[in-house]
Design a protein around this motif. Structure first.
Motif, PDB file in Angstrom:
ATOM      1  N   GLU A  51      -9.384  -0.960  10.689  1.00  0.00           N
ATOM      2  CA  GLU A  51      -8.611  -1.504  11.799  1.00  0.00           C
ATOM      3  C   GLU A  51      -8.806  -0.617  13.032  1.00  0.00           C
ATOM      4  O   GLU A  51      -8.820   0.601  12.939  1.00  0.00           O
ATOM      5  N   ARG A  52      -8.957  -1.240  14.190  1.00  0.00           N
ATOM      6  CA  ARG A  52      -9.080  -0.487  15.442  1.00  0.00           C
ATOM      7  C   ARG A  52      -7.696  -0.142  15.979  1.00  0.00           C
ATOM      8  O   ARG A  52      -6.757  -0.897  15.842  1.00  0.00           O
ATOM      9  N   ASN A  70      -5.995   5.188   7.661  1.00  0.00           N
ATOM     10  CA  ASN A  70      -7.030   5.775   6.810  1.00  0.00           C
ATOM     11  C   ASN A  70      -7.533   4.813   5.747  1.00  0.00           C
ATOM     12  O   ASN A  70      -8.254   5.211   4.847  1.00  0.00           O
ATOM     13  N   VAL A  71      -7.128   3.564   5.829  1.00  0.00           N
ATOM     14  CA  VAL A  71      -7.488   2.590   4.810  1.00  0.00           C
ATOM     15  C   VAL A  71      -8.774   1.874   5.228  1.00  0.00           C
ATOM     16  O   VAL A  71      -8.927   1.476   6.374  1.00  0.00           O
ATOM     17  N   VAL A  72      -9.686   1.736   4.274  1.00  0.00           N
ATOM     18  CA  VAL A  72     -10.943   1.025   4.495  1.00  0.00           C
ATOM     19  C   VAL A  72     -10.898  -0.257   3.676  1.00  0.00           C
ATOM     20  O   VAL A  72     -10.558  -0.237   2.495  1.00  0.00           O
ATOM     21  N   ALA A 104     -11.608  -5.344  -1.421  1.00  0.00           N
ATOM     22  CA  ALA A 104     -11.102  -4.046  -1.868  1.00  0.00           C
ATOM     23  C   ALA A 104     -10.522  -3.279  -0.684  1.00  0.00           C
ATOM     24  O   ALA A 104     -10.995  -3.405   0.448  1.00  0.00           O
ATOM     25  N   TYR A 105      -9.494  -2.501  -0.975  1.00  0.00           N
ATOM     26  CA  TYR A 105      -8.878  -1.616   0.012  1.00  0.00           C
ATOM     27  C   TYR A 105      -8.886  -0.220  -0.597  1.00  0.00           C
ATOM     28  O   TYR A 105      -8.449  -0.046  -1.739  1.00  0.00           O
ATOM     29  N   ARG A 106      -9.341   0.775   0.174  1.00  0.00           N
ATOM     30  CA  ARG A 106      -9.468   2.143  -0.346  1.00  0.00           C
ATOM     31  C   ARG A 106      -8.772   3.137   0.577  1.00  0.00           C
ATOM     32  O   ARG A 106      -8.878   3.022   1.798  1.00  0.00           O
ATOM     33  N   GLN A 181      -1.156  -4.257   7.111  1.00  0.00           N
ATOM     34  CA  GLN A 181       0.075  -3.976   6.369  1.00  0.00           C
ATOM     35  C   GLN A 181      -0.050  -2.703   5.523  1.00  0.00           C
ATOM     36  O   GLN A 181       0.895  -1.910   5.452  1.00  0.00           O
ATOM     37  N   ILE A 182      -1.192  -2.501   4.894  1.00  0.00           N
ATOM     38  CA  ILE A 182      -1.382  -1.273   4.097  1.00  0.00           C
ATOM     39  C   ILE A 182      -1.366  -0.062   5.019  1.00  0.00           C
ATOM     40  O   ILE A 182      -0.769   0.972   4.693  1.00  0.00           O
ATOM     41  N   ASN A 183      -1.993  -0.170   6.183  1.00  0.00           N
ATOM     42  CA  ASN A 183      -1.958   0.937   7.149  1.00  0.00           C
ATOM     43  C   ASN A 183      -0.533   1.237   7.600  1.00  0.00           C
ATOM     44  O   ASN A 183      -0.187   2.391   7.845  1.00  0.00           O
ATOM     45  N   ARG A 184       0.309   0.211   7.724  1.00  0.00           N
ATOM     46  CA  ARG A 184       1.715   0.428   8.101  1.00  0.00           C
ATOM     47  C   ARG A 184       2.474   1.113   6.980  1.00  0.00           C
ATOM     48  O   ARG A 184       3.357   1.950   7.226  1.00  0.00           O
TER      49      ARG A 184
END
Length: 189
Positions: A51-52, A70-72, A104-106, A181-184
């Motif tokens: 995400e930018r 920090n999520v890819v 996938a989310y890492r 949402q994962i970044n939040r």
């Protein structure tokens, strides 16, 4: 000249949808791999992105995109030999053929018990239970402070074919929404 396979068509649409989001400034594509496994003759296409962060990018330097969180995220499209052969040799009806799509989310975390359950719940809600979500946890042995790598592998548990092409813009948008949402959740957990 040859006709493109289902895999080729899906790959082209998926790649275009992700690059459109990149050009629009929503994400930054950080990985692109187009692989052929010569031992199994399996084809795989992978695109990774983050995400930018628009606020930091404008404040620092417009030329250098800043990333948010920090999520890819990664979307993989796979076509095993039996699917490709079934299509090329016309061994199966086109409707029966397709590819495997995995999202996938890492990220790296310190407290898996606190982080994983809320992320799985959020993904299940956002995707309306359409995905099988499998968290995979790993860590380097022997470190004093445990730092875990977690990957949330999300799959539809069915083949994806050309009939699903109209759904790709929504699929890409839901993937980006999940990443947001994962970044939040990430800094809070």
């Amino acid at each position: 000249m040859f006709d493109p396979t289902i895999y080729d068509n899906l790959k082209t649409v998926l790649e275009g949808a992700l690059y459109e989001k990149d050009f629009a400034g929503a994400i930054l594509v950080t990985q692109r791999r187009d692989l052929v496994d010569l031992a199994t003759l399996e084809r795989e296409f992978i695109m990774g992105f983050q995400e930018r962060d628009h606020e930091t990018s404008q404040a620092v330097d417009e030329e250098t995109p800043q990333l948010k969180g920090n999520v890819v995220a990664q979307i993989s499209l796979r076509a095993p030999l039996h699917e490709l052969a079934g299509e090329i040799l016309e061994l199966q009806a086109v409707e029966e053929l397709g590819c495997e799509l995995i999202i996938a989310y890492r990220c790296t975390i310190f407290d898996p018990e606190r982080f994983i359950p809320p992320v799985v719940t959020m993904l299940e809600q956002l995707w309306d239970g359409r995905l099988l979500i499998v968290p995979i946890l790993s860590y380097p042995y022997g470190l004093q402070k445990k730092q875990f790598s977690v990957e949330f592998q999300c799959s539809f548990q069915r083949k994806i074919g050309e009939l699903q092409i109209p759904d790709f813009p929504l699929l890409v948008q839901l993937t980006i929404d999940s990443l947001t949402q994962i970044n939040r959740l990430y800094p809070q957990l």
